[in-house]
Scaffold this active site. Sequence first.
Site, PDB file in Angstrom:
ATOM      1  N   LEU A 141      14.969  31.698  68.903  1.00  0.00           N
ATOM      2  CA  LEU A 141      14.834  31.320  67.488  1.00  0.00           C
ATOM      3  C   LEU A 141      14.327  29.884  67.351  1.00  0.00           C
ATOM      4  O   LEU A 141      14.712  29.006  68.127  1.00  0.00           O
ATOM      5  CB  LEU A 141      16.187  31.445  66.773  1.00  0.00           C
ATOM      6  CG  LEU A 141      16.786  32.855  66.738  1.00  0.00           C
ATOM      7  CD1 LEU A 141      18.155  32.836  66.065  1.00  0.00           C
ATOM      8  CD2 LEU A 141      15.863  33.814  66.000  1.00  0.00           C
ATOM      9  N   LYS A 150      21.560  23.991  79.344  1.00  0.00           N
ATOM     10  CA  LYS A 150      22.035  23.084  78.287  1.00  0.00           C
ATOM     11  C   LYS A 150      22.648  21.797  78.815  1.00  0.00           C
ATOM     12  O   LYS A 150      22.918  20.868  78.050  1.00  0.00           O
ATOM     13  CB  LYS A 150      23.074  23.815  77.419  1.00  0.00           C
ATOM     14  CG  LYS A 150      22.493  24.965  76.629  1.00  0.00           C
ATOM     15  CD  LYS A 150      23.546  25.703  75.843  1.00  0.00           C
ATOM     16  CE  LYS A 150      24.280  26.715  76.675  1.00  0.00           C
ATOM     17  NZ  LYS A 150      23.454  27.876  77.058  1.00  0.00           N
ATOM     18  N   THR A 162      18.378  27.279  85.464  1.00  0.00           N
ATOM     19  CA  THR A 162      19.691  27.317  86.091  1.00  0.00           C
ATOM     20  C   THR A 162      20.753  26.983  85.038  1.00  0.00           C
ATOM     21  O   THR A 162      20.435  26.709  83.890  1.00  0.00           O
ATOM     22  CB  THR A 162      19.781  26.289  87.232  1.00  0.00           C
ATOM     23  OG1 THR A 162      19.874  24.961  86.672  1.00  0.00           O
ATOM     24  CG2 THR A 162      18.556  26.351  88.142  1.00  0.00           C
ATOM     25  N   ALA A 211      18.301  30.632  71.674  1.00  0.00           N
ATOM     26  CA  ALA A 211      17.462  31.504  72.523  1.00  0.00           C
ATOM     27  C   ALA A 211      16.030  31.443  72.019  1.00  0.00           C
ATOM     28  O   ALA A 211      15.391  30.400  72.104  1.00  0.00           O
ATOM     29  CB  ALA A 211      18.010  32.917  72.558  1.00  0.00           C
ATOM     30  N   GLY A 262      26.833  44.129  79.685  1.00  0.00           N
ATOM     31  CA  GLY A 262      26.225  42.921  80.240  1.00  0.00           C
ATOM     32  C   GLY A 262      26.003  41.820  79.223  1.00  0.00           C
ATOM     33  O   GLY A 262      25.190  40.906  79.456  1.00  0.00           O
ATOM     34  N   ASP A 274      30.650  26.918  75.528  1.00  0.00           N
ATOM     35  CA  ASP A 274      29.216  27.134  75.394  1.00  0.00           C
ATOM     36  C   ASP A 274      28.758  26.873  73.960  1.00  0.00           C
ATOM     37  O   ASP A 274      27.732  26.221  73.725  1.00  0.00           O
ATOM     38  CB  ASP A 274      28.871  28.564  75.795  1.00  0.00           C
ATOM     39  CG  ASP A 274      27.376  28.836  75.734  1.00  0.00           C
ATOM     40  OD1 ASP A 274      26.624  28.150  76.458  1.00  0.00           O
ATOM     41  OD2 ASP A 274      26.956  29.704  74.952  1.00  0.00           O
ATOM     42  N   LYS A 308      26.210  23.804  72.506  1.00  0.00           N
ATOM     43  CA  LYS A 308      25.084  24.038  71.595  1.00  0.00           C
ATOM     44  C   LYS A 308      25.211  23.187  70.338  1.00  0.00           C
ATOM     45  O   LYS A 308      24.220  22.626  69.846  1.00  0.00           O
ATOM     46  CB  LYS A 308      25.014  25.517  71.234  1.00  0.00           C
ATOM     47  CG  LYS A 308      24.633  26.427  72.402  1.00  0.00           C
ATOM     48  CD  LYS A 308      24.645  27.895  72.002  1.00  0.00           C
ATOM     49  CE  LYS A 308      24.221  28.795  73.161  1.00  0.00           C
ATOM     50  NZ  LYS A 308      24.250  30.234  72.792  1.00  0.00           N
TER      51      LYS A 308
END
Length: 803
Positions: free
Chosen positions: A595, A561, A537, A593, A647, A661, A665
Amino acid sequence: MKILKFGGKSLSNGEGINKVVSIVADKVNNGEEIAIVVSARGKATDELEEILSVAAKNADYKTLLEEFKKYQQDIYSTVDLSEEFSILDKLFEGVSLIGDYSAKIKDQILSVGELLSAKLLTAILIDKGINAQFADSRIFLKTDSKFGDAQPLEQISKKNVIQYFKENGASVNVVTGFIGSNTNNVTTTLGRNGSNYTASLLANYLNAEELQNYTHVDGIYTANPDLVADAKKIDHLTFTEANELANFGATILHAKTIIPLLEKNIPLRILNTFNHENEGTLITSTSTTGGIKTLSVLENLALVNLEGRGLLGKTGVDARIFKVMGDNDISVSIISQGSSERGIGLVVAESQATKAMIELEKEFENDFYSKDVNKISVTDDVAVISIIGQDLSTFHKPYTALIRNKIVPILFNNTVTGKNVSLVFKKSELNKALNVIHGEIFGVAKKINIAVFGHGLVGGTLINQILESAIAIEKRKDIKLNVFAIANSKSVLLNKDGVTPNWINEIQTNGFSYTIDDIIAYANEHHLENLIAVDNTASTAFVENYISLVENGFDLISSNKVANTLSYGFYKELRKVLTDNQKSYLYETNVGAGLPLIDTIKLLHLSGENITKIKGVFSGTLSYLFNNFSAKDVPFSDILKEAIDNGYTEPDPREDLGGNDVGRKLLILARELDLQNEFEEIAIQNLIPEHLREGNVTDFLNKLKEFDPIYDKIKSEQEPNHVLRYIGELSGDLQNDKGNLEVKLVSVPSDTALGGLKGSDSFFEIYTESYGDRPIVIQGAGAGSAVTARGVFGDILRLSDKG
């Protein structure tokens, strides 16, 4: 000669007794010399005990007795069982009148089960043309007078058996198991499961070639198949291992069965009446393989604890305890002793625990007054798992697996040989503990039970990836991935055996509203081990469940996150709960992702490497935007619209363009270096013109052209051969409590690694003291549901391999 012993289920009405007759006929037709030992049919012994109890209370026992007779007679109306039924009528009537019974009367009553069984089978065999003869073992098997658990008188019994079979060897003798008689010819019984003992005694006395014990299972298993679905049949055991197995509760063998066979080196084969083609389990004096063979379970036990600091160093305490046990005929199956505070734990039958406590309190009454004994207590509802063949050199493996699943044994001990370990558990934990130990020891696929929260693009892709790969992973890695729960914010689909590829339709038809406690309760109810909760989620609210999940035995994996970017206080609290409960939290996909970024930084940091700076393109979406905008001579709005149409962005692109975002990170990486920064301390350059930051999505999408003059100007003011990149940068003295965290749009030379970035790749540079000006570079696909799901999948496999 071979001795064939048939158990109660084998001799039950219908398929059972028909199979027995078929097996006997096949052996006779093949010219084999055999003798048969039978148990009571069906549940006759239990039923007779129940009728006895009812009769002793002067209650209506006759209805139960008539039902018993009806079952025993069944369709065989021509077989005369009237003598045995008459004996039962008289004995039960007497018990009912007196309101009590002796052990002697009980033996007479219970013996009728075997008498009926042997008489009936003999008559059926004769009717099939087989030369069979009813053999009442009371004639030749002589015992002492300890009713209920009589011991054979070996010399006279052996002489009698040899003489009997010498005179009657031409027939197939159908011998009553379980019963004998004393020297006054009074009926005795050999204890529960005593028919096996009868068979092994006959095998010994007659120097049999083999004892074949027919039951309702294919042999002896690595664990009870009713409790462990993955239990495997054992092809071969030694007598020593089988004896240990019997002593530790395996009901398929009587504890005394092995010794007569061992004396004469007579093989014992456990076979399935209902699957005659199966070769069963062979038990001999020699072994072809060593190591752990099976798990045995004892239930209906209690733990009696005697604690006394003042007993340290005093002699004779143990002798006093065991004298009490012996005087009161209380059997102790496991003893555990500690010296620091002088504690002794005794595992006894639950029915004897209260008596043991009362008698010990009497024995140590004076020691209570002198404060040498502090407490005598009973812990009810415990069970014992014994690992047959386990030595302490490898015991850490199953023990660690238990702790990993939040199952802590009450106590454990090992035998003098060092080859068997017994663990005492709360009975409520038995099933789960047994499956955890079995999965760890026997190399069957370790079952990983997964609850997936969030089944959108990433979650749905992950579920399908797991289902598509599960069979191959089980074959390759002996890991069985079982998705038992799929949930979103409103409903959950539960299936302890795993969801199917049709899960999308099933969650719509079978899903129901839930709380996190419902999923925890479901996992506990079905004894699910190796639990993993996967959070796909983006919910802050769901993160509040993390601590509860960890405390209830779940490891955590997250592409969300939020948990790592809330307050530093919560970040540390979650780590403490994880440590206290010995659970793991993996979140490789939080930043790169698929990596391997977080793992690389963790490894460098843990190894003592001084990381001086981390810089990179953290967002695949913004990578795509500025890589294409820098390379093409088109307006910024065209590239942005292209990203939206493909998308690559969130439904509201402002979530990407705002920079939060990327900031989250960057904060996650900072905290991996033990920095205590808060999200509010990050300097974030918002890419959205201020007048477009508010309002609804539709209005925003209609005003994308308003980006163009701003970004055309930024692009045109660059130095020659430079390109735009939106980066996160962690710098400063990273050995202190806090670093400098910046999220910003920069212009870099196009001939650098960062400047040459293509497509939607993410890119990270890790600068360290050892590597100097040459950073570690990690580059690759940093966005997309398939890539992120695969990264989460990697974390699941990493956790599955752990331990």
